[in-house]
Design a protein around this motif. Structure first.
Motif, PDB file in Angstrom:
ATOM      1  N   LEU A   1      39.863  29.899  34.888  1.00 50.05           N
ATOM      2  CA  LEU A   1      39.453  30.311  33.300  1.00 50.05           C
ATOM      3  C   LEU A   1      38.387  31.310  33.435  1.00 50.05           C
ATOM      4  O   LEU A   1      37.978  31.580  32.266  1.00 50.05           O
ATOM      5  CB  LEU A   1      39.368  29.062  32.677  1.00 50.05           C
ATOM      6  N   LEU A   2      37.817  31.909  34.410  1.00 51.62           N
ATOM      7  CA  LEU A   2      36.312  32.688  34.237  1.00 51.62           C
ATOM      8  C   LEU A   2      36.921  34.065  34.005  1.00 51.62           C
ATOM      9  O   LEU A   2      37.949  34.581  34.591  1.00 51.62           O
ATOM     10  CB  LEU A   2      35.691  32.689  35.476  1.00 51.62           C
ATOM     11  N   PRO A   3      36.492  34.585  32.839  1.00 47.55           N
ATOM     12  CA  PRO A   3      36.920  35.999  32.506  1.00 47.55           C
ATOM     13  C   PRO A   3      36.367  36.908  33.584  1.00 47.55           C
ATOM     14  O   PRO A   3      35.409  36.979  34.316  1.00 47.55           O
ATOM     15  CB  PRO A   3      36.217  36.154  31.060  1.00 47.55           C
ATOM     16  N   PRO A   4      36.838  38.234  33.409  1.00 45.18           N
ATOM     17  CA  PRO A   4      36.382  39.385  34.124  1.00 45.18           C
ATOM     18  C   PRO A   4      34.863  39.790  33.769  1.00 45.18           C
ATOM     19  O   PRO A   4      34.815  39.595  32.515  1.00 45.18           O
ATOM     20  CB  PRO A   4      37.372  40.507  33.816  1.00 45.18           C
ATOM     21  N   LEU A   5      34.126  39.797  34.746  1.00 41.67           N
ATOM     22  CA  LEU A   5      32.762  39.988  34.430  1.00 41.67           C
ATOM     23  C   LEU A   5      32.359  41.416  34.702  1.00 41.67           C
ATOM     24  O   LEU A   5      31.190  41.556  34.548  1.00 41.67           O
ATOM     25  CB  LEU A   5      32.026  39.055  35.325  1.00 41.67           C
ATOM     26  N   PHE A   6      33.185  42.459  35.092  1.00 39.80           N
ATOM     27  CA  PHE A   6      32.933  44.031  35.196  1.00 39.80           C
ATOM     28  C   PHE A   6      33.413  44.733  34.275  1.00 39.80           C
ATOM     29  O   PHE A   6      33.255  45.746  33.997  1.00 39.80           O
ATOM     30  CB  PHE A   6      33.038  44.198  36.712  1.00 39.80           C
ATOM     31  N   ALA A   7      34.650  44.291  33.818  1.00 45.26           N
ATOM     32  CA  ALA A   7      35.536  45.077  33.010  1.00 45.26           C
ATOM     33  C   ALA A   7      36.210  44.298  31.919  1.00 45.26           C
ATOM     34  O   ALA A   7      36.418  43.290  32.163  1.00 45.26           O
ATOM     35  CB  ALA A   7      36.644  45.876  33.944  1.00 45.26           C
ATOM     36  N   CYS A   8      36.785  45.084  30.800  1.00 43.09           N
ATOM     37  CA  CYS A   8      37.369  44.476  29.671  1.00 43.09           C
ATOM     38  C   CYS A   8      38.768  43.967  30.067  1.00 43.09           C
ATOM     39  O   CYS A   8      39.468  44.711  30.535  1.00 43.09           O
ATOM     40  CB  CYS A   8      37.460  45.386  28.631  1.00 43.09           C
ATOM     41  N   PRO A   9      39.331  42.908  29.823  1.00 40.99           N
ATOM     42  CA  PRO A   9      40.561  42.281  30.320  1.00 40.99           C
ATOM     43  C   PRO A   9      41.449  42.990  29.473  1.00 40.99           C
ATOM     44  O   PRO A   9      42.646  42.921  30.051  1.00 40.99           O
ATOM     45  CB  PRO A   9      40.432  40.696  30.329  1.00 40.99           C
ATOM     46  N   VAL A  10      41.020  43.454  28.445  1.00 41.11           N
ATOM     47  CA  VAL A  10      42.275  44.202  27.513  1.00 41.11           C
ATOM     48  C   VAL A  10      42.388  45.498  27.890  1.00 41.11           C
ATOM     49  O   VAL A  10      43.792  46.018  28.211  1.00 41.11           O
ATOM     50  CB  VAL A  10      41.906  43.928  26.116  1.00 41.11           C
TER      51      VAL A  10
END
Length: 263
Positions: free
Chosen positions: A151-160
């Motif tokens: 569940l950890l979101p991407p930390l380098f780029a926008c997931p959208v």
């Protein structure tokens, strides 16, 4: 009768049952969270004396039968006690918050040894680390839980959009869209320095979290976002409210005393 099985366990809940016994909810490494009956727990010479208390880590001797609601607990040997949490409000709040998250992340009957090890190791860190490091440990543990559950979101780029985050300035934050997002995706603004801080903390071992130097201001801003992600993804209403000042306590100069934690 089948031979009892031994497993590491953490006491999540307990209550009296009749005159001499207790009902105990254990988070076990082998079987997940289960309800147990500790017969004769109040009797002199009981194999449970001093072991069945909230957030105690124990070696439990159990008999688990699938399809049966209440299981049998035969003995419990104390490995790590809860004394540090009883006498330190800051440690107690963080330990309760960790237990609440684990109760949702590892519901009844679901075994997850890696998540259990994270729970046990987290309690040990919160019990023994310097007070000034507890905020860092809490945030690091939450990141590890999110990462383990996928569940950890991407930390380098926008997931959208897939666009890389800038190294400075501001970005957006929206748990519904994945967490950290591009600034055009939401009206909510956060510092662009927060995802790199999360990425720095995520892979650290427990020992490294206990000595990591983290800017207190950034940590104070990252913590509520990480907590918000957990609440959103695990879909629960937290009962433990953590005061913001728990996460802004700086490391103290030699000879100075800890500031008093107020409600």
């Amino acid at each position: 009768m089948a031979k009892p099985d031994k497993t590491l366990a953490i006491v999540m809940r307990r209550s009296d049952f009749r005159e001499s016994s207790r009902l105990v909810t254990l988070m076990t490494r082998k079987y997940g969270m289960r309800g147990f009956l500790a017969k004769g727990a109040h009797r002199p010479g009981s194999p449970f004396l001093g072991a069945i208390d909230l957030l105690h880590v124990v070696e439990a001797s159990v008999h688990v039968r699938e399809g049966r609601g209440l299981q049998n607990l035969y003995s419990a040997r104390l490995i790590l006690g809860n004394r540090p949490f009883r006498h330190d409000r800051k440690r107690r709040l963080l330990a309760y918050a960790l237990a609440e998250t684990m109760r949702i992340a590892m519901p009844e009957g679901r075994s997850d040894p890696r998540l259990f090890d994270l729970f046990q190791g987290g309690l040990q860190l919160l019990a023994r680390a310097e007070s000034a490091r507890l905020g860092t440990i809490h945030v690091g543990l939450c990141l590890k839980i999110l990462d383990h559950l996928g569940l950890l979101p991407p930390l380098f780029a926008c997931p959208v959009t897939g666009e890389a985050f800038p190294s400075r300035g501001q970005i957006g934050f929206d748990p519904v869209q994945g967490g950290f997002v591009g600034i055009a995706q939401t009206r909510r603004r956060v510092s662009a320095e927060l995802p790199p801080l999360a990425e720095h903390l995520r892979p650290l071992t427990g020992r490294e979290l206990g000595v990591a130097d983290v800017p207190a201001g950034l940590l104070a801003r990252l913590c509520p976002l990480v907590n918000e992600l957990l609440v959103h993804h695990l879909d629960f209403e937290p009962r433990i409210q953590l005061p913001a000042r728990l996460f802004v306590e700086p490391a103290l100069a030699p000879g100075k005393s800890q500031p008093r934690i107020r409600p």
